[in-house]
Write an enzyme that holds these catalytic residues in place. Sequence first.
Site, PDB file in Angstrom:
ATOM      1  N   TYR A  52      12.727   4.852  -1.303  1.00 17.44           N
ATOM      2  CA  TYR A  52      11.542   3.982  -1.241  1.00 17.44           C
ATOM      3  C   TYR A  52      11.880   2.523  -1.535  1.00 17.44           C
ATOM      4  O   TYR A  52      11.004   1.752  -1.909  1.00 17.44           O
ATOM      5  CB  TYR A  52      10.481   4.484  -2.229  1.00 17.44           C
ATOM      6  CG  TYR A  52       9.562   5.557  -1.681  1.00 17.44           C
ATOM      7  CD1 TYR A  52       8.911   5.407  -0.447  1.00 17.44           C
ATOM      8  CD2 TYR A  52       9.294   6.709  -2.409  1.00 17.44           C
ATOM      9  CE1 TYR A  52       8.049   6.382   0.036  1.00 17.44           C
ATOM     10  CE2 TYR A  52       8.419   7.687  -1.931  1.00 17.44           C
ATOM     11  CZ  TYR A  52       7.803   7.513  -0.704  1.00 17.44           C
ATOM     12  OH  TYR A  52       6.932   8.469  -0.235  1.00 17.44           O
ATOM     13  N   PHE A  60       3.256  -0.166  -7.623  1.00 15.79           N
ATOM     14  CA  PHE A  60       3.253   1.300  -7.747  1.00 15.79           C
ATOM     15  C   PHE A  60       4.642   1.917  -7.566  1.00 15.79           C
ATOM     16  O   PHE A  60       4.789   3.141  -7.598  1.00 15.79           O
ATOM     17  CB  PHE A  60       2.259   1.920  -6.754  1.00 15.79           C
ATOM     18  CG  PHE A  60       2.487   1.549  -5.303  1.00 15.79           C
ATOM     19  CD1 PHE A  60       3.417   2.228  -4.521  1.00 15.79           C
ATOM     20  CD2 PHE A  60       1.766   0.517  -4.708  1.00 15.79           C
ATOM     21  CE1 PHE A  60       3.634   1.892  -3.195  1.00 15.79           C
ATOM     22  CE2 PHE A  60       1.980   0.164  -3.372  1.00 15.79           C
ATOM     23  CZ  PHE A  60       2.916   0.854  -2.621  1.00 15.79           C
ATOM     24  N   ARG A  88       2.427  10.108  12.383  1.00 17.37           N
ATOM     25  CA  ARG A  88       1.575   9.196  11.595  1.00 17.37           C
ATOM     26  C   ARG A  88       0.093   9.513  11.854  1.00 17.37           C
ATOM     27  O   ARG A  88      -0.719   9.496  10.939  1.00 17.37           O
ATOM     28  CB  ARG A  88       1.855   7.731  11.957  1.00 17.37           C
ATOM     29  CG  ARG A  88       3.259   7.234  11.665  1.00 17.37           C
ATOM     30  CD  ARG A  88       3.582   7.114  10.210  1.00 17.37           C
ATOM     31  NE  ARG A  88       2.629   6.335   9.469  1.00 17.37           N
ATOM     32  CZ  ARG A  88       2.794   5.997   8.185  1.00 17.37           C
ATOM     33  NH1 ARG A  88       3.896   6.350   7.517  1.00 17.37           N
ATOM     34  NH2 ARG A  88       1.884   5.313   7.556  1.00 17.37           N
ATOM     35  N   THR A  94      -2.993   6.417   4.615  1.00 18.35           N
ATOM     36  CA  THR A  94      -2.281   6.561   3.332  1.00 18.35           C
ATOM     37  C   THR A  94      -3.209   7.061   2.231  1.00 18.35           C
ATOM     38  O   THR A  94      -2.843   7.936   1.445  1.00 18.35           O
ATOM     39  CB  THR A  94      -1.667   5.201   2.933  1.00 18.35           C
ATOM     40  OG1 THR A  94      -0.842   4.738   4.002  1.00 18.35           O
ATOM     41  CG2 THR A  94      -0.850   5.319   1.661  1.00 18.35           C
ATOM     42  N   ARG A 105      -3.731  14.548   5.553  1.00 24.23           N
ATOM     43  CA  ARG A 105      -4.151  13.910   4.299  1.00 24.23           C
ATOM     44  C   ARG A 105      -5.638  14.104   4.022  1.00 24.23           C
ATOM     45  O   ARG A 105      -6.041  14.206   2.866  1.00 24.23           O
ATOM     46  CB  ARG A 105      -3.746  12.437   4.305  1.00 24.23           C
ATOM     47  CG  ARG A 105      -2.249  12.264   4.056  1.00 24.23           C
ATOM     48  CD  ARG A 105      -1.770  10.880   4.366  1.00 24.23           C
ATOM     49  NE  ARG A 105      -0.434  10.613   3.809  1.00 24.23           N
ATOM     50  CZ  ARG A 105       0.267   9.522   4.082  1.00 24.23           C
ATOM     51  NH1 ARG A 105      -0.216   8.605   4.901  1.00 24.23           N
ATOM     52  NH2 ARG A 105       1.456   9.343   3.538  1.00 24.23           N
ATOM     53  N   ASN A 115      -0.668  12.164  -1.833  1.00 29.50           N
ATOM     54  CA  ASN A 115      -1.231  12.269  -0.487  1.00 29.50           C
ATOM     55  C   ASN A 115      -0.456  13.239   0.409  1.00 29.50           C
ATOM     56  O   ASN A 115      -0.519  13.166   1.629  1.00 29.50           O
ATOM     57  CB  ASN A 115      -1.373  10.882   0.139  1.00 29.50           C
ATOM     58  CG  ASN A 115      -0.053  10.144   0.243  1.00 29.50           C
ATOM     59  OD1 ASN A 115       1.000  10.701  -0.052  1.00 29.50           O
ATOM     60  ND2 ASN A 115      -0.105   8.902   0.679  1.00 29.50           N
ATOM     61  N   HIS A 118       4.837  12.569   3.728  1.00 27.92           N
ATOM     62  CA  HIS A 118       5.459  11.305   4.136  1.00 27.92           C
ATOM     63  C   HIS A 118       5.859  11.422   5.591  1.00 27.92           C
ATOM     64  O   HIS A 118       6.256  12.497   6.045  1.00 27.92           O
ATOM     65  CB  HIS A 118       6.721  11.028   3.302  1.00 27.92           C
ATOM     66  CG  HIS A 118       7.578   9.929   3.886  1.00 27.92           C
ATOM     67  ND1 HIS A 118       7.346   8.600   3.610  1.00 27.92           N
ATOM     68  CD2 HIS A 118       8.602   9.962   4.779  1.00 27.92           C
ATOM     69  CE1 HIS A 118       8.224   7.858   4.298  1.00 27.92           C
ATOM     70  NE2 HIS A 118       8.990   8.669   5.012  1.00 27.92           N
ATOM     71  N   GLU A 129      16.014   7.427   7.620  1.00 27.87           N
ATOM     72  CA  GLU A 129      15.489   8.468   6.725  1.00 27.87           C
ATOM     73  C   GLU A 129      16.066   9.849   7.054  1.00 27.87           C
ATOM     74  O   GLU A 129      16.314  10.656   6.148  1.00 27.87           O
ATOM     75  CB  GLU A 129      13.961   8.494   6.796  1.00 27.87           C
ATOM     76  CG  GLU A 129      13.339   7.231   6.203  1.00 27.87           C
ATOM     77  CD  GLU A 129      11.822   7.201   6.251  1.00 27.87           C
ATOM     78  OE1 GLU A 129      11.243   6.217   5.735  1.00 27.87           O
ATOM     79  OE2 GLU A 129      11.199   8.134   6.791  1.00 27.87           O
TER      80      GLU A 129
END
Length: 136
Positions: A52, A60, A88, A94, A105, A115, A118, A129
């Site tokens: 991240y 956060f 997505r 989010t 979600r 949530n 990812h 990733e």
Amino acid sequence: MNNLEQTLSIIKPDAVERNLENEIKEMFKIKGFSILKEKKIQIEKSEAEKFYKVHETKPFYNDLCDYLSSGPIVVMVLEKSNAILGNRELMGATNPKDAAEGTIRKKYGISIDKNSVHGSDSVENAKIEIDFFFKD
Ligand code: IDP
Ligand code: MG
């Protein structure tokens, strides 16, 4: 148009903890995603910080890294035509409060931090990733 793509998906600790792994995978399969690779792991906080890193200046960030390393996660490589955007869309916004009906979600997310999933946000980040978790 056939633009076959791969994207990285993570089922986050809140969802694994509630045994939602199979339900969430089913939602991917129904939408036509193939799960090419998958593994259930728990990562160190230092690995979450690397994963991240793009968010390191956000307020956060620390909580986010604590959270992602707090319990088992399922990491997967998903494949489909336009997989990155498709994932997505299937994940939803989010913040689960803002997520559309029928999204993962909306159905399973608890809060903006918990949530449930990812998903990579671009072709470039999907490659980074996928390598992060599956380079061997
Ligand atoms: P995304 O997961 O939808 O791509 P990002 O903006 O990339 O959202 O944020 C990464 C993760 O950081 C989110 O999934 C969420 O868990 C967490 N997050 C994002 N914004 C906030 C916030 O304002 N407060 C707490 N956690 C947040
Ligand atoms: Mg993101």
